[in-house]
Design a protein around this motif. Structure first.
Motif, short mmCIF file in Angstrom:
data_model
loop_
_atom_site.label_atom_id
_atom_site.label_comp_id
_atom_site.label_asym_id
_atom_site.label_seq_id
_atom_site.Cartn_x
_atom_site.Cartn_y
_atom_site.Cartn_z
N ILE A 51 -7.41 38.83 9.89
CA ILE A 51 -8.20 38.71 11.12
C ILE A 51 -8.21 37.26 11.61
O ILE A 51 -8.04 36.99 12.80
CB ILE A 51 -9.63 39.24 10.90
CG1 ILE A 51 -9.58 40.76 10.69
CG2 ILE A 51 -10.53 38.89 12.07
CD1 ILE A 51 -10.90 41.38 10.29
N LEU A 52 -8.40 36.31 10.70
CA LEU A 52 -8.42 34.89 11.07
C LEU A 52 -7.07 34.45 11.65
O LEU A 52 -7.02 33.72 12.64
CB LEU A 52 -8.79 34.01 9.88
CG LEU A 52 -10.26 34.03 9.46
CD1 LEU A 52 -10.46 33.19 8.21
CD2 LEU A 52 -11.14 33.54 10.59
N ALA B 201 -4.84 36.40 13.10
CA ALA B 201 -4.68 37.08 14.39
C ALA B 201 -5.48 36.37 15.49
O ALA B 201 -4.97 36.14 16.59
CB ALA B 201 -5.10 38.53 14.28
N VAL B 202 -6.71 36.00 15.19
CA VAL B 202 -7.55 35.30 16.17
C VAL B 202 -6.95 33.93 16.48
O VAL B 202 -6.90 33.51 17.64
CB VAL B 202 -9.00 35.19 15.67
CG1 VAL B 202 -9.82 34.25 16.54
CG2 VAL B 202 -9.65 36.56 15.62
N GLY B 203 -6.49 33.23 15.45
CA GLY B 203 -5.86 31.92 15.66
C GLY B 203 -4.61 32.02 16.51
O GLY B 203 -4.37 31.20 17.41
N LEU C 91 -3.94 34.37 18.67
CA LEU C 91 -4.36 34.73 20.02
C LEU C 91 -4.82 33.50 20.80
O LEU C 91 -4.42 33.29 21.95
CB LEU C 91 -5.47 35.77 19.96
CG LEU C 91 -6.04 36.22 21.30
CD1 LEU C 91 -4.97 36.97 22.09
CD2 LEU C 91 -7.26 37.09 21.10
N ILE C 92 -5.64 32.68 20.18
CA ILE C 92 -6.14 31.47 20.84
C ILE C 92 -4.97 30.52 21.15
O ILE C 92 -4.89 29.96 22.25
CB ILE C 92 -7.21 30.78 19.97
CG1 ILE C 92 -8.47 31.65 19.94
CG2 ILE C 92 -7.53 29.39 20.49
CD1 ILE C 92 -9.52 31.18 18.95
N TRP D 205 -8.34 37.16 6.03
CA TRP D 205 -7.24 36.25 6.38
C TRP D 205 -6.40 36.81 7.52
O TRP D 205 -5.99 36.08 8.42
CB TRP D 205 -6.35 35.96 5.16
CG TRP D 205 -6.98 34.97 4.24
CD1 TRP D 205 -7.50 35.20 3.02
CD2 TRP D 205 -7.15 33.58 4.49
NE1 TRP D 205 -8.01 34.06 2.47
CE2 TRP D 205 -7.80 33.03 3.38
CE3 TRP D 205 -6.85 32.74 5.55
CZ2 TRP D 205 -8.14 31.68 3.29
CZ3 TRP D 205 -7.19 31.40 5.47
CH2 TRP D 205 -7.82 30.89 4.35
#
Length: 74
Positions: A7-8, A10-12, A14-15, A5
Motif C-alpha cells: 500500500i505504501l 502504491a501510494v508513493g 501515485l503521488i 508495504w
C-alpha cells in the motif's frame, strides 16, 4: 506486514506520478504558448479599433513586444 508495504509503495508511486505529470504538462503548455501566443497582431489591431483607437504599426509592434517580454519573464 507485506500488505502495508504494498500500500505504501502504491501510494508513493501515485503521488510521484501525479507530480511528474503535472510538471510535464506545465512545461508542455509553457512551450506551446511561447510558440503560439494567444494574441497576434491582427487580433490586437481589431481590439484597438473596437476601442476607438487608430492603431499604427509602431504601436502594435510595441504592444506585441511588451506582451512577449511579459511571457518571457514568467
Amino acid at each position: 506486514m507485506s500488505t502495508i508495504w504494498v500500500i505504501l509503495i502504491a501510494v508513493g508511486a501515485l503521488i510521484a506520478g501525479v507530480a511528474l505529470g503535472f510538471f510535464i504538462a506545465r512545461k508542455y503548455m509553457m512551450n506551446y504558448l511561447k510558440k503560439n501566443p494567444p494574441i497576434n497582431e491582427q487580433m490586437l489591431r481589431t481590439l484597438m479599433m473596437q476601442m476607438g483607437q487608430k492603431p499604427s504599426q509602431k504601436k502594435i509592434k510595441q504592444m506585441m513586444r511588451s506582451m512577449n517580454n511579459q511571457m518571457d519573464n514568467k
